[in-house]
Design a protein around this motif. Structure first.
Motif, PDB file in Angstrom:
ATOM      1  N   VAL A 149     -25.671 -49.654 -15.782  1.00  0.00           N
ATOM      2  CA  VAL A 149     -25.498 -48.351 -16.677  1.00  0.00           C
ATOM      3  C   VAL A 149     -26.777 -48.110 -16.612  1.00  0.00           C
ATOM      4  N   TYR A 150     -27.902 -48.341 -17.216  1.00  0.00           N
ATOM      5  CA  TYR A 150     -29.269 -47.303 -17.695  1.00  0.00           C
ATOM      6  C   TYR A 150     -29.697 -47.880 -16.524  1.00  0.00           C
ATOM      7  N   LEU A 151     -29.401 -48.977 -15.781  1.00  0.00           N
ATOM      8  CA  LEU A 151     -30.613 -49.236 -14.772  1.00  0.00           C
ATOM      9  C   LEU A 151     -30.804 -47.787 -13.767  1.00  0.00           C
ATOM     10  N   LYS A 152     -29.305 -48.186 -13.492  1.00  0.00           N
ATOM     11  CA  LYS A 152     -28.507 -46.446 -12.657  1.00  0.00           C
ATOM     12  C   LYS A 152     -29.230 -45.218 -12.773  1.00  0.00           C
ATOM     13  N   GLY A 153     -29.322 -44.556 -13.679  1.00  0.00           N
ATOM     14  CA  GLY A 153     -30.600 -43.879 -14.368  1.00  0.00           C
ATOM     15  C   GLY A 153     -31.138 -43.319 -14.592  1.00  0.00           C
ATOM     16  N   GLY A 154     -32.008 -45.001 -14.414  1.00  0.00           N
ATOM     17  CA  GLY A 154     -33.633 -45.435 -13.855  1.00  0.00           C
ATOM     18  C   GLY A 154     -34.249 -45.313 -15.686  1.00  0.00           C
ATOM     19  N   LYS A 155     -33.522 -46.267 -16.439  1.00  0.00           N
ATOM     20  CA  LYS A 155     -34.020 -46.091 -17.799  1.00  0.00           C
ATOM     21  C   LYS A 155     -34.740 -48.272 -17.895  1.00  0.00           C
ATOM     22  N   PHE A 156     -35.670 -47.685 -17.565  1.00  0.00           N
ATOM     23  CA  PHE A 156     -35.842 -49.125 -16.338  1.00  0.00           C
ATOM     24  C   PHE A 156     -35.832 -50.524 -17.775  1.00  0.00           C
ATOM     25  N   ASP A 157     -36.693 -49.553 -19.469  1.00  0.00           N
ATOM     26  CA  ASP A 157     -37.068 -50.493 -20.449  1.00  0.00           C
ATOM     27  C   ASP A 157     -35.628 -50.983 -21.131  1.00  0.00           C
ATOM     28  N   GLU A 158     -34.650 -49.991 -21.376  1.00  0.00           N
ATOM     29  CA  GLU A 158     -33.111 -50.400 -21.822  1.00  0.00           C
ATOM     30  C   GLU A 158     -32.793 -51.482 -21.045  1.00  0.00           C
ATOM     31  N   SER A 159     -32.544 -51.427 -19.709  1.00  0.00           N
ATOM     32  CA  SER A 159     -31.243 -52.302 -18.533  1.00  0.00           C
ATOM     33  C   SER A 159     -32.284 -53.729 -18.782  1.00  0.00           C
ATOM     34  N   THR A 160     -33.802 -53.384 -18.998  1.00  0.00           N
ATOM     35  CA  THR A 160     -34.492 -54.936 -18.741  1.00  0.00           C
ATOM     36  C   THR A 160     -33.680 -55.729 -20.270  1.00  0.00           C
ATOM     37  N   ARG A 161     -34.277 -54.608 -21.265  1.00  0.00           N
ATOM     38  CA  ARG A 161     -33.371 -55.169 -22.748  1.00  0.00           C
ATOM     39  C   ARG A 161     -31.978 -56.132 -22.430  1.00  0.00           C
ATOM     40  N   GLU A 162     -31.316 -55.394 -21.990  1.00  0.00           N
ATOM     41  CA  GLU A 162     -29.599 -55.953 -21.431  1.00  0.00           C
ATOM     42  C   GLU A 162     -29.849 -56.755 -20.601  1.00  0.00           C
ATOM     43  N   PHE A 163     -30.150 -57.249 -19.558  1.00  0.00           N
ATOM     44  CA  PHE A 163     -30.411 -57.847 -19.233  1.00  0.00           C
ATOM     45  C   PHE A 163     -30.803 -59.135 -20.051  1.00  0.00           C
ATOM     46  N   GLU A 164     -31.707 -59.126 -20.328  1.00  0.00           N
ATOM     47  CA  GLU A 164     -33.120 -60.415 -20.637  1.00  0.00           C
ATOM     48  C   GLU A 164     -31.293 -60.858 -22.074  1.00  0.00           C
ATOM     49  N   THR A 165     -30.713 -59.831 -23.443  1.00  0.00           N
ATOM     50  CA  THR A 165     -30.018 -59.915 -23.853  1.00  0.00           C
ATOM     51  C   THR A 165     -28.344 -60.484 -23.219  1.00  0.00           C
ATOM     52  N   GLU A 166     -27.641 -60.551 -22.135  1.00  0.00           N
ATOM     53  CA  GLU A 166     -27.116 -60.959 -20.994  1.00  0.00           C
ATOM     54  C   GLU A 166     -26.972 -62.570 -20.931  1.00  0.00           C
ATOM     55  N   LEU A 167     -28.527 -62.617 -20.695  1.00  0.00           N
ATOM     56  CA  LEU A 167     -29.393 -64.196 -19.999  1.00  0.00           C
ATOM     57  C   LEU A 167     -29.206 -64.774 -21.019  1.00  0.00           C
ATOM     58  N   ALA A 168     -29.822 -64.351 -22.547  1.00  0.00           N
ATOM     59  CA  ALA A 168     -29.792 -64.961 -23.292  1.00  0.00           C
ATOM     60  C   ALA A 168     -28.153 -65.857 -23.915  1.00  0.00           C
ATOM     61  N   LEU A 169     -27.291 -65.058 -23.395  1.00  0.00           N
ATOM     62  CA  LEU A 169     -25.893 -65.890 -24.186  1.00  0.00           C
ATOM     63  C   LEU A 169     -25.762 -66.474 -22.851  1.00  0.00           C
ATOM     64  N   ASN A 170     -25.439 -66.163 -21.796  1.00  0.00           N
ATOM     65  CA  ASN A 170     -25.503 -66.934 -20.429  1.00  0.00           C
ATOM     66  C   ASN A 170     -26.443 -67.156 -19.839  1.00  0.00           C
ATOM     67  N   PRO A 171     -26.725 -67.714 -20.299  1.00  0.00           N
ATOM     68  CA  PRO A 171     -27.857 -68.303 -19.098  1.00  0.00           C
ATOM     69  C   PRO A 171     -28.052 -68.671 -17.766  1.00  0.00           C
ATOM     70  N   GLY A 172     -26.194 -68.516 -17.147  1.00  0.00           N
ATOM     71  CA  GLY A 172     -26.452 -68.806 -15.880  1.00  0.00           C
ATOM     72  C   GLY A 172     -26.152 -67.234 -15.121  1.00  0.00           C
ATOM     73  N   ASN A 173     -25.882 -66.400 -15.890  1.00  0.00           N
ATOM     74  CA  ASN A 173     -25.673 -65.272 -14.893  1.00  0.00           C
ATOM     75  C   ASN A 173     -26.742 -64.666 -14.141  1.00  0.00           C
ATOM     76  N   VAL A 174     -26.214 -65.410 -11.908  1.00  0.00           N
ATOM     77  CA  VAL A 174     -27.177 -65.484 -11.445  1.00  0.00           C
ATOM     78  C   VAL A 174     -27.549 -63.480 -10.802  1.00  0.00           C
ATOM     79  N   GLN A 175     -26.612 -62.934 -11.402  1.00  0.00           N
ATOM     80  CA  GLN A 175     -26.783 -61.170 -11.227  1.00  0.00           C
ATOM     81  C   GLN A 175     -27.595 -60.638 -12.410  1.00  0.00           C
ATOM     82  N   ALA A 176     -27.269 -60.687 -13.271  1.00  0.00           N
ATOM     83  CA  ALA A 176     -28.439 -60.891 -13.970  1.00  0.00           C
ATOM     84  C   ALA A 176     -29.716 -61.030 -14.222  1.00  0.00           C
ATOM     85  N   LYS A 177     -29.885 -62.306 -13.937  1.00  0.00           N
ATOM     86  CA  LYS A 177     -31.349 -62.995 -13.285  1.00  0.00           C
ATOM     87  C   LYS A 177     -31.853 -61.974 -12.428  1.00  0.00           C
TER      88      LYS A 177
END
Length: 244
Positions: free
Chosen positions: A112-140
């Motif tokens: 959602v953040y990426l769609k709105g061009g909010k790169f810093d926020e989207s980076t934070r969310e993807f990194e958080t997802e990967l910390a919880l689920n390192p196997g999420n290829v889409q998040a990576k």
């Protein structure tokens, strides 16, 4: 029925939403009390753009599970598909409040953040997802995409290579990696990545276009012009298909 449920979940992971919806629609008839199946089915229907059907599934989720992370994730996805970004984030934040480790909450928030061009926020969310689920290829992949968009090329290239190592048929990862390498002057490796992207997605005009440009940069004029022409033809075909 268990086999059909597992097959439906497998199709969902492969992003084959029509097959997912078909299989899981049968499953909920036989097993009408499995909130997890409703959750995946609702997401699949949303991805297909079947709003009325997804709304019906969401209503059943409310009756079965009440106020749950699954419900808010589905609602967040539904609002995002409708372009209601603020409501989408509100629902996803409610899901995270109920269960901060619920799978995909941070990934969907990142989208959602990426769609709105909010790169810093989207980076934070993807990194958080990967910390919880390192196997999420889409998040990576999407984390790598954001890093490349921010001109953090070395980090983005590294992540795209990791995505490809995990999922060797990830066409978009080859495409983004190839573009980045060509821009960095690594023409030979960029061509190899874009060739693989074109092999996996030969009908994508933008892939053929970038491959054509890469060939020209490599001094392979005839091949470059050929792929640019293929790109032009594919674009024309797309234009004809979208005519009312």
């Amino acid at each position: 029925m268990q086999a059909k449920q597992l097959l439906g979940l497998s199709y969902f992971m492969l992003e084959n939403y029509p097959k997912t919806s078909q299989l899981l629609s049968d499953v909920i008839v036989a097993r009408p009390f499995n909130v997890g199946v409703y959750y995946t089915l609702a997401l699949s229907l949303i991805k297909e753009g079947k709003k009325e059907e997804s709304d019906q599934v969401i209503k059943q989720m409310v009756l079965l599970g009440g106020d749950s992370p699954q419900l808010h994730v589905v609602l967040g996805q539904a609002y995002n598909e409708q372009g209601e970004t603020a409501k989408a984030l509100e629902e996803l934040q409610l899901a995270a409040t109920l269960d901060s480790k619920f799978p995909m909450v941070h990934y969907y928030s990142g989208l959602v953040y990426l769609k709105g061009g909010k790169f810093d926020e989207s980076t934070r969310e993807f990194e958080t997802e990967l910390a919880l689920n390192p196997g999420n290829v889409q998040a990576k992949y999407h984390l790598g995409f954001v890093l490349l968009a921010q001109q953090k090329t070395a980090a983005g290239v590294k992540i795209m290579r990791e995505v490809i190592q995990t999922k060797p048929d990830f066409a978009d990862a080859y495409y983004e990696l190839g573009k980045a390498l060509v821009q960095e002057g690594e023409i030979k490796d960029g061509v190899v990545s874009l060739e693989m992207a074109a092999k996996l997605q030969p009908d994508k005009s933008y892939v053929q276009y970038q491959l054509g440009r890469a060939y020209l940069a490599a001094g392979r004029k005839a091949e470059g012009e050929n792929h640019l022409e293929i790109s032009r033809q594919l674009k024309e075909k797309e234009r004809q298909q979208t005519k009312p």
